[in-house]
Write a protein that holds these residues in place. Structure first.
Motif, PDB file in Angstrom:
ATOM      1  N   GLU A  74       0.644  -0.919   0.177  1.00 41.33           N
ATOM      2  CA  GLU A  74      -0.188   0.372  -0.237  1.00 41.33           C
ATOM      3  C   GLU A  74       1.628   1.590  -0.070  1.00 41.33           C
ATOM      4  O   GLU A  74       0.305   2.179  -0.635  1.00 41.33           O
ATOM      5  N   ARG A  77       2.192   1.374  -3.234  1.00 44.64           N
ATOM      6  CA  ARG A  77       1.057   2.054  -4.200  1.00 44.64           C
ATOM      7  C   ARG A  77       0.465   3.563  -4.406  1.00 44.64           C
ATOM      8  O   ARG A  77       0.939   3.948  -5.330  1.00 44.64           O
ATOM      9  N   GLU A  99      -1.380  -0.409  -9.713  1.00 47.35           N
ATOM     10  CA  GLU A  99      -1.856   0.111 -10.029  1.00 47.35           C
ATOM     11  C   GLU A  99      -3.580   0.244  -9.131  1.00 47.35           C
ATOM     12  O   GLU A  99      -4.337   1.577  -9.074  1.00 47.35           O
ATOM     13  N   GLY A 100      -3.280  -0.516  -8.562  1.00 47.23           N
ATOM     14  CA  GLY A 100      -4.420  -0.904  -7.943  1.00 47.23           C
ATOM     15  C   GLY A 100      -4.357  -2.209  -6.909  1.00 47.23           C
ATOM     16  O   GLY A 100      -3.827  -2.952  -7.046  1.00 47.23           O
ATOM     17  N   ARG A 102      -6.733  -4.766  -4.668  1.00 46.17           N
ATOM     18  CA  ARG A 102      -8.312  -5.463  -3.807  1.00 46.17           C
ATOM     19  C   ARG A 102      -7.965  -5.882  -2.358  1.00 46.17           C
ATOM     20  O   ARG A 102      -7.820  -7.241  -2.576  1.00 46.17           O
ATOM     21  N   ASP A 122      -3.278  -5.582  -9.131  1.00 40.84           N
ATOM     22  CA  ASP A 122      -2.833  -4.400 -10.366  1.00 40.84           C
ATOM     23  C   ASP A 122      -1.799  -4.039 -11.060  1.00 40.84           C
ATOM     24  O   ASP A 122      -1.486  -3.180  -9.682  1.00 40.84           O
TER      25      ASP A 122
END
Length: 142
Positions: A74, A77, A99-100, A102, A122
């Motif tokens: 995180e 990111r 990019e992500g 989840r 991602d």
């Protein structure tokens, strides 16, 4: 190690990659031609995306550190700095932006910690980061 993404090594434990998906595009610009099929112009290599599905079990001693690995991803990111991505056999996959992320938790314990956490990562292929981006990422950690 199965994969390494920036500061995190993905192994069988504590954060176990279970599935990958890789996609690439090669775009063409379409130009209408009177009385003929469209002409297509080579636009160069397009985007390349990679996704990883991982799982960890926070309440299992073997998987201790899985939530810490998710937290490190995180931070990577939110830094918006491309991360070096390696496969376990030593293949350099290049630099990718995260990019992500989840995160799905299930089977919560009495304090709300999930017994199993699935993580989808991602990635978007990028150029290598500039030196000042790397300095800012690590400078903030010092």
């Amino acid at each position: 190690m199965l994969y390494s993404l920036g500061p995190v090594e993905l192994r069988l434990a504590p954060l176990n990659p279970t599935r990958t998906q890789n996609s690439a595009r090669y775009p063409f610009a379409e130009h209408d031609v009177l009385g003929a099929p469209p002409a297509y112009e080579d636009m160069g290599d397009g985007e390349r995306k990679f996704s990883l599905s991982c799982i960890t079990f926070p309440n299992d001693d073997l998987f201790a550190g899985g939530l810490t690995s998710i937290a490190a991803l995180e931070v990577a990111r939110s830094s918006a700095v491309p991360q070096l991505f390696l496969r376990g056999d030593g293949l350099l996959l290049g630099f990718y932006l995260i990019e992500g992320l989840r995160e799905t938790g299930e089977t919560l314990d009495w304090v709300g910690v999930p017994g199993a956490v699935e993580l989808e990562i991602d990635l978007l292929r990028s150029d290598a980061p500039f030196a000042d981006s790397i300095f800012n990422l690590f400078g903030g950690a010092l």
